[in-house]
Design an enzyme around this catalytic site. Structure first.
Site, PDB file in Angstrom:
ATOM      1  N   GLU A 114      -6.796   6.661   5.709  1.00 37.84           N
ATOM      2  CA  GLU A 114      -6.321   8.447   5.004  1.00 37.84           C
ATOM      3  C   GLU A 114      -8.480   8.637   4.410  1.00 37.84           C
ATOM      4  O   GLU A 114      -8.901   9.838   4.349  1.00 37.84           O
ATOM      5  CB  GLU A 114      -6.191   8.026   3.542  1.00 37.84           C
ATOM      6  N   ASN A 174      -3.159  -2.069  -1.974  1.00 42.52           N
ATOM      7  CA  ASN A 174      -3.971  -0.495  -2.035  1.00 42.52           C
ATOM      8  C   ASN A 174      -3.243   0.652  -3.101  1.00 42.52           C
ATOM      9  O   ASN A 174      -1.550   0.673  -1.997  1.00 42.52           O
ATOM     10  CB  ASN A 174      -3.926  -0.438  -0.573  1.00 42.52           C
ATOM     11  N   TRP A 175      -3.124   0.953  -3.957  1.00 41.43           N
ATOM     12  CA  TRP A 175      -2.673   1.053  -4.806  1.00 41.43           C
ATOM     13  C   TRP A 175      -2.431   2.453  -4.411  1.00 41.43           C
ATOM     14  O   TRP A 175      -2.028   3.857  -4.750  1.00 41.43           O
ATOM     15  CB  TRP A 175      -2.945   1.507  -6.119  1.00 41.43           C
ATOM     16  N   LYS A 176      -4.096   3.485  -3.992  1.00 45.66           N
ATOM     17  CA  LYS A 176      -3.923   4.471  -3.133  1.00 45.66           C
ATOM     18  C   LYS A 176      -4.435   5.142  -4.629  1.00 45.66           C
ATOM     19  O   LYS A 176      -4.493   4.818  -5.474  1.00 45.66           O
ATOM     20  CB  LYS A 176      -2.749   5.147  -2.530  1.00 45.66           C
ATOM     21  N   GLY A 230       0.681  -0.773   1.035  1.00 47.74           N
ATOM     22  CA  GLY A 230       0.140   0.969   0.444  1.00 47.74           C
ATOM     23  C   GLY A 230       1.613   0.612  -0.584  1.00 47.74           C
ATOM     24  O   GLY A 230       1.378  -0.081  -1.931  1.00 47.74           O
ATOM     25  N   HIS A 237     -10.669   2.497   5.509  1.00 45.59           N
ATOM     26  CA  HIS A 237      -9.137   3.474   4.846  1.00 45.59           C
ATOM     27  C   HIS A 237      -8.972   4.970   5.887  1.00 45.59           C
ATOM     28  O   HIS A 237      -9.476   5.329   5.976  1.00 45.59           O
ATOM     29  CB  HIS A 237      -8.199   3.478   4.040  1.00 45.59           C
ATOM     30  N   SER A 245       3.200   0.319   6.707  1.00 45.00           N
ATOM     31  CA  SER A 245       4.373  -0.694   6.328  1.00 45.00           C
ATOM     32  C   SER A 245       5.133  -1.643   6.444  1.00 45.00           C
ATOM     33  O   SER A 245       6.518  -1.978   6.464  1.00 45.00           O
ATOM     34  CB  SER A 245       5.430   0.658   7.158  1.00 45.00           C
ATOM     35  N   GLU A 284      -4.900  -1.546  10.345  1.00 47.47           N
ATOM     36  CA  GLU A 284      -3.759  -0.186  10.608  1.00 47.47           C
ATOM     37  C   GLU A 284      -3.264   0.604  11.244  1.00 47.47           C
ATOM     38  O   GLU A 284      -3.797   1.226  11.314  1.00 47.47           O
ATOM     39  CB  GLU A 284      -4.192   0.146   9.025  1.00 47.47           C
TER      40      GLU A 284
HETATM   41  C1  PEP Z   1      -2.323   1.280   3.393  1.00 50.00           C
HETATM   42  O1  PEP Z   1      -1.746   1.964   3.027  1.00 50.00           O
HETATM   43  O2  PEP Z   1      -2.709   0.508   3.227  1.00 50.00           O
HETATM   44  C2  PEP Z   1      -1.124   0.529   3.340  1.00 50.00           C
HETATM   45  C3  PEP Z   1      -0.753   0.307   5.320  1.00 50.00           C
HETATM   46  O3  PEP Z   1       0.264   1.355   3.036  1.00 50.00           O
HETATM   47  P1  PEP Z   1       1.389   1.469   3.482  1.00 50.00           P
HETATM   48  O4  PEP Z   1       1.831  -0.040   2.746  1.00 50.00           O
HETATM   49  O5  PEP Z   1       2.957   2.027   2.168  1.00 50.00           O
HETATM   50  O6  PEP Z   1       2.192   2.095   4.976  1.00 50.00           O
END
Ligand code: PEP
Length: 248
Positions: A94, A9-11, A229, A92, A208, A162
């Site tokens: 966010e 997920n490049w956000k 992410g 998601h 993470s 998540e």
């Molecule tokens: C995500 O954006 O879904 C995510 C899991 O981010 P990260 O791996 O940076 O915690």
């Protein structure tokens, strides 16, 4: 036997200059058997990413529940599909937090994805306050119930667990906590969709994940891959996660 899926997920990261990273990730994924890899990139990068991604599916990060209309700044599933996307993330945390998306919104978005031939990764997860209050499982299973799209099936829908407090923080739940939550999600899926669908549906862990912890987290019971992410932004960081999943 569920094949593992590792999705990036490049956000809100990635300009055209990032295409060589996508190409490198796709090339590595192509020579790593036994695992599915995908990258969900900003909408502006979908079409160019497809040109360098070989067979690796490229996805969006959200879609509107409606097919078209007066929704300034939003993107429809048909638009993602036309740009070359094969999948999209929905729900998601966010977006649930920043855009106030409800479970009903997420359900509609997943159904729109399906209508337009996209696979979907539907995200659920508790906040730290909810976990500390002992409500994690209740929160996650309620999200799952209320955001489950009509027509949910394992050939187009995956779930991503998540924990909000683990996203981008470097903190992860214990293996026992991951296994317990994934077990609870699988049980809820069986209740909602029947045992056969629940047994076939992939449930990813996200929060993470990196090259150092991927084997441990993805090796937990009922974990069928990862939504990644920060560590998906470069081939150097993402490919070891894909390789770890392939080795499990
Ligand atoms: C995500 O954006 O879904 C995510 C899991 O981010 P990260 O791996 O940076 O915690």
């Amino acid at each position: 036997m569920r094949r593992k899926l590792v999705a990036g997920n490049w956000k809100m990261h990635g300009l055209i200059a990032a295409l060589p990273e996508i190409e490198a990730i796709a090339q590595a994924a192509a020579v790593t058997p036994g695992v599915d890899a995908a990258l969900c990139v900003p909408a502006t990068l979908i079409a160019p990413a497809v040109t360098v991604a070989a067979r690796m599916p490229i996805g969006g990060q959200d879609c509107h529940a409606a097919d078209q209309g007066a929704h300034t700044g939003c993107i429809s599933a048909a638009m993602l599909r036309e740009a070359g996307a094969a999948l999209t993330i929905v729900g998601h945390s966010e977006r649930r937090a920043d855009q106030g998306e409800t479970d009903a919104d997420v359900k509609g978005k997943a159904e729109a994805a399906r209508r337009h031939g996209l696979n979907a990764i539907l995200c659920v997860g508790e906040t730290l306050d909810q976990r500390d209050a002992g409500q994690a499982e209740a929160v996650v299973t309620a999200q799952l119930t209320d955001s489950m799209p009509d027509g949910a099936a394992a050939d187009w829908l995956s779930i991503a667990y998540e924990p909000v407090w683990a996203i981008g923080t470097g903190r992860t739940p214990t293996e026992a906590d991951v296994a317990a939550m994934h077990g609870a999600i699988r049980a809820k899926l069986a209740e909602l969709l029947g045992g056969e669908t629940a047994a076939a549906m992939r449930v990813l862990y996200g929060g993470s994940v990196n090259g150092a912890n991927a084997a441990l987290l993805l090796g937990c019971a009922d974990v069928d891959g990862a939504l990644v992410g920060g560590a998906s932004l470069t081939a150097e960081k993402f490919v070891p996660i894909i390789e770890a999943a392939a080795g499990l």
